[in-house]
Write a protein that holds these residues in place. Structure first.
Motif, short mmCIF file in Angstrom:
data_model
loop_
_atom_site.label_atom_id
_atom_site.label_comp_id
_atom_site.label_asym_id
_atom_site.label_seq_id
_atom_site.Cartn_x
_atom_site.Cartn_y
_atom_site.Cartn_z
N GLY A 42 -18.12 56.50 -3.24
CA GLY A 42 -17.44 57.31 -4.29
C GLY A 42 -17.13 56.68 -5.37
O GLY A 42 -16.43 57.27 -6.24
N LYS A 43 -17.12 55.28 -5.71
CA LYS A 43 -16.79 54.59 -6.83
C LYS A 43 -17.87 54.02 -7.50
O LYS A 43 -18.84 53.96 -7.10
CB LYS A 43 -15.97 53.56 -6.15
N GLN A 44 -17.63 53.40 -8.65
CA GLN A 44 -18.61 52.88 -9.56
C GLN A 44 -18.79 51.61 -9.38
O GLN A 44 -17.98 50.85 -8.58
CB GLN A 44 -18.24 53.15 -11.15
N ARG A 45 -20.23 51.08 -9.64
CA ARG A 45 -20.50 49.61 -9.33
C ARG A 45 -19.55 48.86 -10.07
O ARG A 45 -19.42 49.30 -11.28
CB ARG A 45 -21.77 49.43 -9.60
N GLU A 46 -18.75 47.65 -9.74
CA GLU A 46 -18.08 46.95 -10.43
C GLU A 46 -18.37 45.52 -10.35
O GLU A 46 -18.83 44.95 -9.10
CB GLU A 46 -16.64 47.25 -10.07
N LEU A 47 -18.14 44.91 -11.39
CA LEU A 47 -18.46 43.12 -11.40
C LEU A 47 -17.36 42.42 -10.48
O LEU A 47 -16.06 42.85 -10.56
CB LEU A 47 -18.26 42.89 -12.58
N VAL A 48 -17.73 41.59 -9.62
CA VAL A 48 -16.65 40.98 -8.90
C VAL A 48 -16.64 39.42 -9.24
O VAL A 48 -15.82 38.66 -8.92
CB VAL A 48 -16.68 40.97 -7.46
N ALA A 49 -18.05 38.86 -9.77
CA ALA A 49 -18.05 37.48 -10.06
C ALA A 49 -19.03 37.28 -10.88
O ALA A 49 -20.22 37.84 -10.53
CB ALA A 49 -18.05 36.62 -8.93
N ALA A 50 -19.30 36.24 -11.90
CA ALA A 50 -20.43 35.98 -12.73
C ALA A 50 -20.39 34.45 -12.74
O ALA A 50 -19.35 33.84 -12.92
CB ALA A 50 -20.19 36.81 -14.15
N ILE A 51 -21.44 33.78 -12.98
CA ILE A 51 -21.83 32.55 -13.37
C ILE A 51 -23.01 32.48 -14.41
O ILE A 51 -24.05 33.09 -14.12
CB ILE A 51 -22.08 31.63 -12.17
N ASP A 52 -22.79 31.93 -15.42
CA ASP A 52 -23.86 31.58 -16.50
C ASP A 52 -24.51 30.38 -16.24
O ASP A 52 -24.42 29.71 -15.18
CB ASP A 52 -23.25 31.68 -17.79
N SER A 53 -25.67 30.10 -17.12
CA SER A 53 -26.70 28.92 -16.77
C SER A 53 -25.75 27.55 -16.77
O SER A 53 -26.35 26.80 -16.32
CB SER A 53 -27.79 28.98 -17.70
N GLY A 54 -24.71 27.62 -17.69
CA GLY A 54 -23.80 26.53 -17.70
C GLY A 54 -22.62 26.20 -16.54
O GLY A 54 -21.81 25.44 -16.74
N HIS A 55 -22.90 27.10 -15.57
CA HIS A 55 -22.01 27.09 -14.32
C HIS A 55 -20.52 27.62 -14.68
O HIS A 55 -19.69 27.50 -13.90
CB HIS A 55 -21.97 25.92 -13.99
N ARG A 56 -20.61 28.15 -15.81
CA ARG A 56 -19.09 28.81 -16.32
C ARG A 56 -18.89 30.25 -15.41
O ARG A 56 -19.88 30.92 -15.37
CB ARG A 56 -19.16 29.22 -17.78
N THR A 57 -17.68 30.47 -14.80
CA THR A 57 -17.65 31.60 -14.04
C THR A 57 -16.43 32.55 -14.61
O THR A 57 -15.47 32.24 -15.36
CB THR A 57 -17.04 30.90 -12.62
N ASN A 58 -16.44 33.77 -14.05
CA ASN A 58 -15.57 34.81 -14.48
C ASN A 58 -15.41 35.87 -13.52
O ASN A 58 -16.37 36.08 -12.70
CB ASN A 58 -16.22 35.63 -15.72
N TYR A 59 -14.06 35.95 -13.28
CA TYR A 59 -13.58 36.81 -12.08
C TYR A 59 -12.80 38.04 -12.55
O TYR A 59 -12.08 37.66 -13.67
CB TYR A 59 -13.12 36.44 -11.03
N PRO A 60 -12.90 39.15 -11.99
CA PRO A 60 -11.85 40.19 -12.45
C PRO A 60 -10.50 39.78 -11.71
O PRO A 60 -10.52 38.99 -10.51
CB PRO A 60 -12.40 41.60 -11.72
N ASP A 61 -9.47 40.42 -12.05
CA ASP A 61 -8.00 40.04 -11.51
C ASP A 61 -8.11 40.38 -9.99
O ASP A 61 -7.36 39.84 -9.34
CB ASP A 61 -7.11 40.61 -12.14
N SER A 62 -8.71 41.34 -9.60
CA SER A 62 -8.63 41.91 -8.24
C SER A 62 -9.33 40.81 -7.34
O SER A 62 -8.97 40.84 -5.96
CB SER A 62 -9.43 43.25 -8.11
N VAL A 63 -10.08 40.02 -7.55
CA VAL A 63 -10.55 38.95 -6.84
C VAL A 63 -10.15 37.35 -7.12
O VAL A 63 -10.49 36.60 -6.29
CB VAL A 63 -12.24 38.93 -6.64
N LYS A 64 -9.80 37.22 -8.20
CA LYS A 64 -9.39 36.05 -8.88
C LYS A 64 -8.75 34.98 -7.80
O LYS A 64 -7.54 35.71 -7.32
CB LYS A 64 -9.04 36.08 -10.10
N GLY A 65 -9.04 33.94 -7.33
CA GLY A 65 -8.25 33.13 -6.60
C GLY A 65 -8.64 33.34 -5.02
O GLY A 65 -8.30 32.44 -4.27
N ARG A 66 -9.46 34.34 -4.73
CA ARG A 66 -9.90 34.67 -3.52
C ARG A 66 -11.54 34.43 -3.28
O ARG A 66 -12.10 34.19 -2.23
CB ARG A 66 -9.64 36.22 -3.00
N PHE A 67 -12.04 34.96 -4.26
CA PHE A 67 -13.85 34.76 -4.35
C PHE A 67 -14.07 33.54 -5.24
O PHE A 67 -13.39 33.50 -6.19
CB PHE A 67 -14.23 36.21 -4.96
#
Length: 115
Positions: A42-67
């Motif tokens: 019942g919910k939209q697909r959401e981003l939980v983690a991303a990593i680019d070709s340079g190994h830079r990462t990005n997380y939403p606040d909901s999972v930051k520090g856990r994932f």
């Protein structure tokens, strides 16, 4: 064409950990931006983690520090380490690969966190 296969999902208790894997074939993923998304019923697909070709990462606040997302280009695999899991993390988790205008999705793996 990139083929993505997720694995590692399952049932885990509140506070537990799981490590998801995304094995890629068809092309080397070292030049791709990779990500994990999730979709709960019942919910939209959401981003939980991303990593680019340079190994830079990005997380939403909901999972930051856990994932933690990581990539092993030699193994053509991307991982998602999930710690301190909560019932609200329950969803189907999808692997995603992107380069220029080409985007690919895996079939998803179910993660269920019991309270």
């Amino acid at each position: 064409q990139v083929h993505l296969v997720e694995s590692g999902g399952g049932l885990v208790q509140f506070g537990g950990s799981l490590k998801l894997s995304c094995a890629a074939s068809g092309d080397t993923i070292s030049i791709y931006a990779m990500a994990w998304y999730r979709q709960a019923p019942g919910k939209q697909r959401e981003l939980v983690a991303a990593i680019d070709s340079g190994h830079r990462t990005n997380y939403p606040d909901s999972v930051k520090g856990r994932f933690t997302i990581s990539r092993d280009n030699a193994e053509n695999t991307v991982y998602l380490q999930m710690n301190s899991l909560k019932p609200e993390d329950t969803a189907v988790y999808y692997c995603y690969a992107s380069r220029m205008l080409r985007n690919y999705w895996g079939q998803g793996t179910q993660v269920t966190v019991s309270s």
